[in-house]
Design a protein around this motif. Sequence first.
Motif, PDB file in Angstrom:
ATOM      1  N   SER A  56      18.378  40.470  46.864  1.00  0.00           N
ATOM      2  CA  SER A  56      18.217  40.537  45.329  1.00  0.00           C
ATOM      3  C   SER A  56      19.408  41.735  44.695  1.00  0.00           C
ATOM      4  CB  SER A  56      16.826  41.035  45.016  1.00  0.00           C
ATOM      5  OG  SER A  56      16.114  40.331  45.193  1.00  0.00           O
ATOM      6  N   LEU A  57      19.346  42.624  45.462  1.00  0.00           N
ATOM      7  CA  LEU A  57      20.571  43.636  44.983  1.00  0.00           C
ATOM      8  C   LEU A  57      21.200  44.342  46.045  1.00  0.00           C
ATOM      9  CD1 LEU A  57      21.753  45.284  42.602  1.00  0.00           C
ATOM     10  CD2 LEU A  57      19.657  46.851  42.799  1.00  0.00           C
ATOM     11  N   ILE A  58      22.436  44.801  46.214  1.00  0.00           N
ATOM     12  CA  ILE A  58      23.076  45.808  46.866  1.00  0.00           C
ATOM     13  C   ILE A  58      23.904  46.479  45.913  1.00  0.00           C
ATOM     14  CG2 ILE A  58      24.979  46.175  48.650  1.00  0.00           C
ATOM     15  CD1 ILE A  58      24.198  43.291  49.780  1.00  0.00           C
ATOM     16  N   THR A  59      24.019  48.035  46.066  1.00  0.00           N
ATOM     17  CA  THR A  59      24.651  48.820  45.306  1.00  0.00           C
ATOM     18  C   THR A  59      25.320  49.724  46.108  1.00  0.00           C
ATOM     19  OG1 THR A  59      23.126  48.662  43.247  1.00  0.00           O
ATOM     20  CG2 THR A  59      24.577  50.542  43.292  1.00  0.00           C
ATOM     21  N   VAL A  60      26.466  49.821  46.134  1.00  0.00           N
ATOM     22  CA  VAL A  60      27.241  50.942  47.000  1.00  0.00           C
ATOM     23  C   VAL A  60      28.268  51.852  45.895  1.00  0.00           C
ATOM     24  CG1 VAL A  60      28.922  51.276  48.509  1.00  0.00           C
ATOM     25  CG2 VAL A  60      27.234  49.297  49.019  1.00  0.00           C
ATOM     26  N   ARG A  61      27.600  52.928  46.085  1.00  0.00           N
ATOM     27  CA  ARG A  61      28.305  53.870  45.018  1.00  0.00           C
ATOM     28  C   ARG A  61      29.137  54.982  46.038  1.00  0.00           C
ATOM     29  NH1 ARG A  61      25.702  55.428  40.227  1.00  0.00           N
ATOM     30  NH2 ARG A  61      24.029  54.613  40.882  1.00  0.00           N
ATOM     31  N   ASP A  62      30.462  55.163  45.346  1.00  0.00           N
ATOM     32  CA  ASP A  62      31.171  56.167  45.959  1.00  0.00           C
ATOM     33  C   ASP A  62      31.756  57.201  45.117  1.00  0.00           C
ATOM     34  OD1 ASP A  62      33.897  55.605  45.730  1.00  0.00           O
ATOM     35  OD2 ASP A  62      33.545  53.608  46.520  1.00  0.00           O
ATOM     36  N   ASN A  63      32.213  58.307  45.657  1.00  0.00           N
ATOM     37  CA  ASN A  63      32.973  59.436  44.970  1.00  0.00           C
ATOM     38  C   ASN A  63      34.545  59.239  45.420  1.00  0.00           C
ATOM     39  OD1 ASN A  63      32.783  60.314  47.656  1.00  0.00           O
ATOM     40  ND2 ASN A  63      32.434  62.592  46.643  1.00  0.00           N
ATOM     41  N   GLY A  64      35.139  58.186  45.820  1.00  0.00           N
ATOM     42  CA  GLY A  64      36.420  58.028  46.164  1.00  0.00           C
ATOM     43  C   GLY A  64      37.227  58.060  44.908  1.00  0.00           C
ATOM     44  N   GLU A  65      38.375  57.390  45.073  1.00  0.00           N
ATOM     45  CA  GLU A  65      39.587  57.801  44.050  1.00  0.00           C
ATOM     46  C   GLU A  65      39.501  57.076  43.065  1.00  0.00           C
ATOM     47  OE1 GLU A  65      43.502  56.179  45.104  1.00  0.00           O
ATOM     48  OE2 GLU A  65      42.660  55.747  47.106  1.00  0.00           O
ATOM     49  N   GLY A  66      38.717  55.780  42.916  1.00  0.00           N
ATOM     50  CA  GLY A  66      38.450  55.009  41.925  1.00  0.00           C
ATOM     51  C   GLY A  66      39.794  54.208  41.754  1.00  0.00           C
ATOM     52  N   MET A  67      39.542  53.253  40.701  1.00  0.00           N
ATOM     53  CA  MET A  67      40.469  52.444  40.413  1.00  0.00           C
ATOM     54  C   MET A  67      41.047  52.274  38.741  1.00  0.00           C
ATOM     55  SD  MET A  67      39.928  49.051  42.646  1.00  0.00           S
ATOM     56  CE  MET A  67      38.014  48.974  42.671  1.00  0.00           C
ATOM     57  N   SER A  68      42.340  52.053  38.531  1.00  0.00           N
ATOM     58  CA  SER A  68      42.719  51.784  37.080  1.00  0.00           C
ATOM     59  C   SER A  68      42.196  50.615  36.553  1.00  0.00           C
ATOM     60  CB  SER A  68      44.099  51.874  37.035  1.00  0.00           C
ATOM     61  OG  SER A  68      44.776  50.644  37.580  1.00  0.00           O
ATOM     62  N   VAL A  69      42.203  50.356  35.272  1.00  0.00           N
ATOM     63  CA  VAL A  69      41.863  49.197  34.746  1.00  0.00           C
ATOM     64  C   VAL A  69      42.434  48.015  35.307  1.00  0.00           C
ATOM     65  CG1 VAL A  69      41.661  47.827  32.606  1.00  0.00           C
ATOM     66  CG2 VAL A  69      41.318  50.213  32.331  1.00  0.00           C
ATOM     67  N   GLU A  70      43.912  47.926  35.482  1.00  0.00           N
ATOM     68  CA  GLU A  70      44.729  47.058  36.144  1.00  0.00           C
ATOM     69  C   GLU A  70      44.300  46.688  37.577  1.00  0.00           C
ATOM     70  OE1 GLU A  70      46.606  48.988  32.695  1.00  0.00           O
ATOM     71  OE2 GLU A  70      46.111  49.829  34.851  1.00  0.00           O
ATOM     72  N   ASP A  71      44.310  47.820  38.275  1.00  0.00           N
ATOM     73  CA  ASP A  71      43.649  47.392  39.659  1.00  0.00           C
ATOM     74  C   ASP A  71      42.195  46.866  39.874  1.00  0.00           C
ATOM     75  OD1 ASP A  71      46.038  48.548  40.822  1.00  0.00           O
ATOM     76  OD2 ASP A  71      45.433  50.624  41.014  1.00  0.00           O
ATOM     77  N   ALA A  72      41.181  47.394  38.918  1.00  0.00           N
ATOM     78  CA  ALA A  72      40.114  46.964  39.016  1.00  0.00           C
ATOM     79  C   ALA A  72      40.142  45.242  38.836  1.00  0.00           C
ATOM     80  CB  ALA A  72      39.068  47.465  37.946  1.00  0.00           C
ATOM     81  N   MET A  73      40.737  44.851  37.876  1.00  0.00           N
ATOM     82  CA  MET A  73      40.964  43.444  37.368  1.00  0.00           C
ATOM     83  C   MET A  73      41.562  42.593  38.530  1.00  0.00           C
ATOM     84  SD  MET A  73      41.817  43.800  33.612  1.00  0.00           S
ATOM     85  CE  MET A  73      42.912  42.165  33.470  1.00  0.00           C
ATOM     86  N   LEU A  74      42.548  43.396  39.131  1.00  0.00           N
ATOM     87  CA  LEU A  74      43.335  42.647  40.090  1.00  0.00           C
ATOM     88  C   LEU A  74      42.341  42.435  41.548  1.00  0.00           C
ATOM     89  CD1 LEU A  74      46.978  43.707  40.021  1.00  0.00           C
ATOM     90  CD2 LEU A  74      46.129  41.484  39.927  1.00  0.00           C
ATOM     91  N   ALA A  75      41.621  43.430  41.756  1.00  0.00           N
ATOM     92  CA  ALA A  75      41.061  43.614  42.823  1.00  0.00           C
ATOM     93  C   ALA A  75      39.842  42.374  42.914  1.00  0.00           C
ATOM     94  CB  ALA A  75      39.953  44.877  43.092  1.00  0.00           C
ATOM     95  N   LEU A  76      39.490  41.813  41.885  1.00  0.00           N
ATOM     96  CA  LEU A  76      38.663  40.448  42.120  1.00  0.00           C
ATOM     97  C   LEU A  76      39.451  39.247  42.122  1.00  0.00           C
ATOM     98  CD1 LEU A  76      35.858  41.761  39.497  1.00  0.00           C
ATOM     99  CD2 LEU A  76      35.741  41.023  41.920  1.00  0.00           C
ATOM    100  N   THR A  77      40.722  39.314  42.617  1.00  0.00           N
ATOM    101  CA  THR A  77      41.803  38.235  42.522  1.00  0.00           C
ATOM    102  C   THR A  77      41.805  38.046  44.156  1.00  0.00           C
ATOM    103  OG1 THR A  77      42.708  38.954  40.692  1.00  0.00           O
ATOM    104  CG2 THR A  77      43.871  37.139  42.075  1.00  0.00           C
ATOM    105  N   ARG A  78      41.807  36.872  44.299  1.00  0.00           N
ATOM    106  CA  ARG A  78      42.052  36.486  46.062  1.00  0.00           C
ATOM    107  C   ARG A  78      43.574  36.860  46.307  1.00  0.00           C
ATOM    108  NH1 ARG A  78      41.123  30.519  47.220  1.00  0.00           N
ATOM    109  NH2 ARG A  78      41.059  31.368  49.497  1.00  0.00           N
ATOM    110  N   HIS A  79      43.499  37.425  47.767  1.00  0.00           N
ATOM    111  CA  HIS A  79      44.591  37.626  48.440  1.00  0.00           C
ATOM    112  C   HIS A  79      45.194  39.084  47.545  1.00  0.00           C
ATOM    113  CE1 HIS A  79      44.142  34.217  50.573  1.00  0.00           C
ATOM    114  NE2 HIS A  79      44.358  33.460  49.663  1.00  0.00           N
ATOM    115  N   ALA A  80      44.414  39.915  46.861  1.00  0.00           N
ATOM    116  CA  ALA A  80      44.949  40.893  46.335  1.00  0.00           C
ATOM    117  C   ALA A  80      44.412  42.081  47.169  1.00  0.00           C
ATOM    118  CB  ALA A  80      44.467  41.392  44.808  1.00  0.00           C
ATOM    119  N   THR A  81      45.585  43.164  47.413  1.00  0.00           N
ATOM    120  CA  THR A  81      45.467  44.243  48.345  1.00  0.00           C
ATOM    121  C   THR A  81      46.325  45.444  47.904  1.00  0.00           C
ATOM    122  OG1 THR A  81      45.406  45.095  50.451  1.00  0.00           O
ATOM    123  CG2 THR A  81      47.042  43.238  49.904  1.00  0.00           C
ATOM    124  N   SER A  82      45.538  46.618  48.125  1.00  0.00           N
ATOM    125  CA  SER A  82      46.466  47.568  47.826  1.00  0.00           C
ATOM    126  C   SER A  82      47.059  48.162  49.359  1.00  0.00           C
ATOM    127  CB  SER A  82      45.730  48.713  47.282  1.00  0.00           C
ATOM    128  OG  SER A  82      44.645  49.168  48.245  1.00  0.00           O
TER     129      SER A  82
END
Length: 193
Positions: A56-82
């Motif tokens: 029903s639900l998996i939530t993972v919350r972290d205090n890591g470096e976070g992402m910019s708007v551009e990176d967050a959008m790209l992170a949901l694109t196939r074959h995207a990586t940093s």
Amino acid sequence: MIVMGKVHILPDEVVQQIAAGEVVERPASVVKELLENALDAGASRVEVVLERAGLSLITVRDNGEGMSVEDAMLALTRHATSKIRSAADLDSVTSLGFRGEALPSIAAVSHLELITAKAGAVAGVRVTSTASGEPQVQECSASTGTIVHVKDLFYNTPARFKFLKSEQTELKRIVEVITRLAVVRPDVSFRAT
């Protein structure tokens, strides 16, 4: 007259679900991917929240470096990586994975929401994605780090349920994933509820 043969191109939605099946076998594989992303982002604190052993639900919350708007959008694109830029980089990868690699696969078989902010950012970003459409992006209030909510896992691939065990067994597999990472990363605080 053109005769239609047996070979044809699959629709993108089907391709995404097939690719997702290679990454997302069960709730524990989702938790593993999201925890590895959190650790790669430099998190010192990670929290996991589950409902129905992650179905029903998996939530993972972290205090890591976070992402910019551009990176967050790209992170949901196939074959995207940093993590890599060329094939030569594959020999020197030291991270647990390629941040963003699993997110499109998870989104293909769930309702996924990603909320993230970089340190010092004026605002965070919320990206909502489902298998049926383009990700929706909006500015939001957020703390530094990333929160990923995975809701209704396998809602659009009911055949996947026949490969799952009981909720108790699936929960045990998730606990094993968290425990293994906690043992090798004593510098990180892990919490699961």
